[in-house]
Write a protein that holds these residues in place. Sequence first.
Motif, PDB file in Angstrom:
ATOM      1  N   TYR A 207       0.221   3.143 -21.744  1.00 53.97           N
ATOM      2  CA  TYR A 207       1.107   3.190 -20.580  1.00 53.97           C
ATOM      3  C   TYR A 207       0.429   4.074 -19.544  1.00 53.97           C
ATOM      4  O   TYR A 207      -0.010   5.181 -19.861  1.00 53.97           O
ATOM      5  CB  TYR A 207       2.486   3.752 -20.937  1.00 53.97           C
ATOM      6  N   ILE A 208       0.340   3.584 -18.322  1.00 56.26           N
ATOM      7  CA  ILE A 208      -0.366   4.298 -17.255  1.00 56.26           C
ATOM      8  C   ILE A 208       0.547   4.418 -16.057  1.00 56.26           C
ATOM      9  O   ILE A 208       1.154   3.434 -15.618  1.00 56.26           O
ATOM     10  CB  ILE A 208      -1.654   3.551 -16.848  1.00 56.26           C
ATOM     11  N   LEU A 209       0.642   5.629 -15.526  1.00 52.58           N
ATOM     12  CA  LEU A 209       1.410   5.889 -14.311  1.00 52.58           C
ATOM     13  C   LEU A 209       0.445   6.399 -13.254  1.00 52.58           C
ATOM     14  O   LEU A 209      -0.239   7.404 -13.464  1.00 52.58           O
ATOM     15  CB  LEU A 209       2.505   6.919 -14.605  1.00 52.58           C
ATOM     16  N   PHE A 210       0.361   5.683 -12.143  1.00 55.98           N
ATOM     17  CA  PHE A 210      -0.590   6.022 -11.079  1.00 55.98           C
ATOM     18  C   PHE A 210       0.150   6.684  -9.920  1.00 55.98           C
ATOM     19  O   PHE A 210       1.113   6.135  -9.377  1.00 55.98           O
ATOM     20  CB  PHE A 210      -1.301   4.764 -10.581  1.00 55.98           C
ATOM     21  N   ILE A 211      -0.311   7.882  -9.542  1.00 54.73           N
ATOM     22  CA  ILE A 211       0.273   8.639  -8.434  1.00 54.73           C
ATOM     23  C   ILE A 211      -0.724   8.712  -7.285  1.00 54.73           C
ATOM     24  O   ILE A 211      -1.916   8.957  -7.487  1.00 54.73           O
ATOM     25  CB  ILE A 211       0.645  10.071  -8.873  1.00 54.73           C
ATOM     26  N   TRP A 218       2.235   2.671  -9.020  1.00 52.40           N
ATOM     27  CA  TRP A 218       2.055   1.599 -10.017  1.00 52.40           C
ATOM     28  C   TRP A 218       2.249   2.171 -11.411  1.00 52.40           C
ATOM     29  O   TRP A 218       1.987   3.349 -11.659  1.00 52.40           O
ATOM     30  CB  TRP A 218       0.655   1.001  -9.891  1.00 52.40           C
ATOM     31  N   GLU A 219       2.715   1.306 -12.335  1.00 51.56           N
ATOM     32  CA  GLU A 219       2.739   1.638 -13.749  1.00 51.56           C
ATOM     33  C   GLU A 219       2.480   0.365 -14.539  1.00 51.56           C
ATOM     34  O   GLU A 219       2.802  -0.739 -14.092  1.00 51.56           O
ATOM     35  CB  GLU A 219       4.086   2.255 -14.146  1.00 51.56           C
ATOM     36  N   GLY A 220       1.833   0.531 -15.689  1.00 53.89           N
ATOM     37  CA  GLY A 220       1.506  -0.631 -16.497  1.00 53.89           C
ATOM     38  C   GLY A 220       0.564  -0.251 -17.616  1.00 53.89           C
ATOM     39  O   GLY A 220       0.468   0.917 -17.995  1.00 53.89           O
ATOM     40  N   THR A 221      -0.164  -1.223 -18.143  1.00 51.03           N
ATOM     41  CA  THR A 221      -1.096  -1.008 -19.245  1.00 51.03           C
ATOM     42  C   THR A 221      -2.535  -1.168 -18.761  1.00 51.03           C
ATOM     43  O   THR A 221      -2.784  -1.623 -17.643  1.00 51.03           O
ATOM     44  CB  THR A 221      -0.840  -2.007 -20.381  1.00 51.03           C
ATOM     45  N   SER A 222      -3.477  -0.810 -19.628  1.00 51.11           N
ATOM     46  CA  SER A 222      -4.891  -0.908 -19.257  1.00 51.11           C
ATOM     47  C   SER A 222      -5.313  -2.344 -18.992  1.00 51.11           C
ATOM     48  O   SER A 222      -6.208  -2.604 -18.180  1.00 51.11           O
ATOM     49  CB  SER A 222      -5.761  -0.308 -20.367  1.00 51.11           C
ATOM     50  N   ILE A 225      -4.310  -3.234 -15.236  1.00 52.20           N
ATOM     51  CA  ILE A 225      -4.670  -2.377 -14.113  1.00 52.20           C
ATOM     52  C   ILE A 225      -5.636  -3.037 -13.132  1.00 52.20           C
ATOM     53  O   ILE A 225      -5.550  -2.812 -11.921  1.00 52.20           O
ATOM     54  CB  ILE A 225      -5.242  -1.026 -14.629  1.00 52.20           C
ATOM     55  N   ILE A 226      -6.539  -3.865 -13.627  1.00 55.32           N
ATOM     56  CA  ILE A 226      -7.515  -4.522 -12.754  1.00 55.32           C
ATOM     57  C   ILE A 226      -6.834  -5.504 -11.804  1.00 55.32           C
ATOM     58  O   ILE A 226      -7.329  -5.771 -10.709  1.00 55.32           O
ATOM     59  CB  ILE A 226      -8.593  -5.242 -13.596  1.00 55.32           C
ATOM     60  N   HIS A 227      -5.693  -6.002 -12.205  1.00 54.13           N
ATOM     61  CA  HIS A 227      -4.983  -7.005 -11.395  1.00 54.13           C
ATOM     62  C   HIS A 227      -3.713  -6.412 -10.789  1.00 54.13           C
ATOM     63  O   HIS A 227      -2.729  -7.121 -10.573  1.00 54.13           O
ATOM     64  CB  HIS A 227      -4.635  -8.214 -12.259  1.00 54.13           C
ATOM     65  N   SER A 228      -3.726  -5.119 -10.493  1.00 52.57           N
ATOM     66  CA  SER A 228      -2.515  -4.450 -10.022  1.00 52.57           C
ATOM     67  C   SER A 228      -2.069  -4.935  -8.649  1.00 52.57           C
ATOM     68  O   SER A 228      -0.880  -4.957  -8.347  1.00 52.57           O
ATOM     69  CB  SER A 228      -2.748  -2.937  -9.963  1.00 52.57           C
TER      70      SER A 228
END
Length: 251
Positions: A207-211, A218-222, A225-228
């Motif tokens: 689980y990734i939370l981008f600030i 954004w939040e999601g999985t690895s 992330i490339i297609h955010s």
Amino acid sequence: MIEVKNLTKSFGDKTVLQDISGTFEQGKTNLIIGASGSGKSVMLKNIVGLFKPDSGEILYNGRNFVNADRDTKTDIRREIGMLFQGGALFDSMNVEQNVKFPLDVLTKMPEDEKLDRVNTMLKKVKLENTNKRMPSEISGGMQKRVGIARALVNSSKYLFCDEPNSGLDPMTSIKIDQLLAEITDEYQITTVIVTHDMNSVMEIGEYILFISNSKKLWEGTSSDIIHSGVQELDEFVFANKLMRKVKAMNG
């Protein structure tokens, strides 16, 4: 599980975190990522209670840490393990004493039980028979592993890591990531890692939370992330890849 709801934090006129929410699940490696100055370390410090948010909730398995009474906060803090950026080992203590320190401070466990627990954790991080060595006598990677053992020696339910790969070479960083992922899964703890290392993001980011600029973008999985589709995140990912290439070219 840790739930962060509408977290906001300012210092003077500067808003560092603005209405951020996210859920860090048990048994998963949860990452907070962002560029320097984005607010990720401030978020970590709010979650563990080093800062008090201006508004919002931080729930540890349903317990609101922000407004909890003293006894509840003490109980939660006893369940928390921290791996600091520089390792933060006590230079005057050997490996065994460093790992045993939380047990000395937080428990009334008999000494033989403490030593059994220390040795169990040192074996878990693959540092058997290093008990009497001083921090200055071991490598940076080994120091990080001692820090992990110390963070978990008190049977922590929550593990927080601030830039665990800082100052480490790529191969050692991979080993630290793998160790954190293995321990998280085996002990079913809630692990929260602050990092800007894209290798960590891609390898262990369940689980990734981008600030960015104080906001969650954004939040999601690895694998997502490339297609955010988020420009700021795309720029962050590209910058990290470029930096790794430059470092590799420079040896």
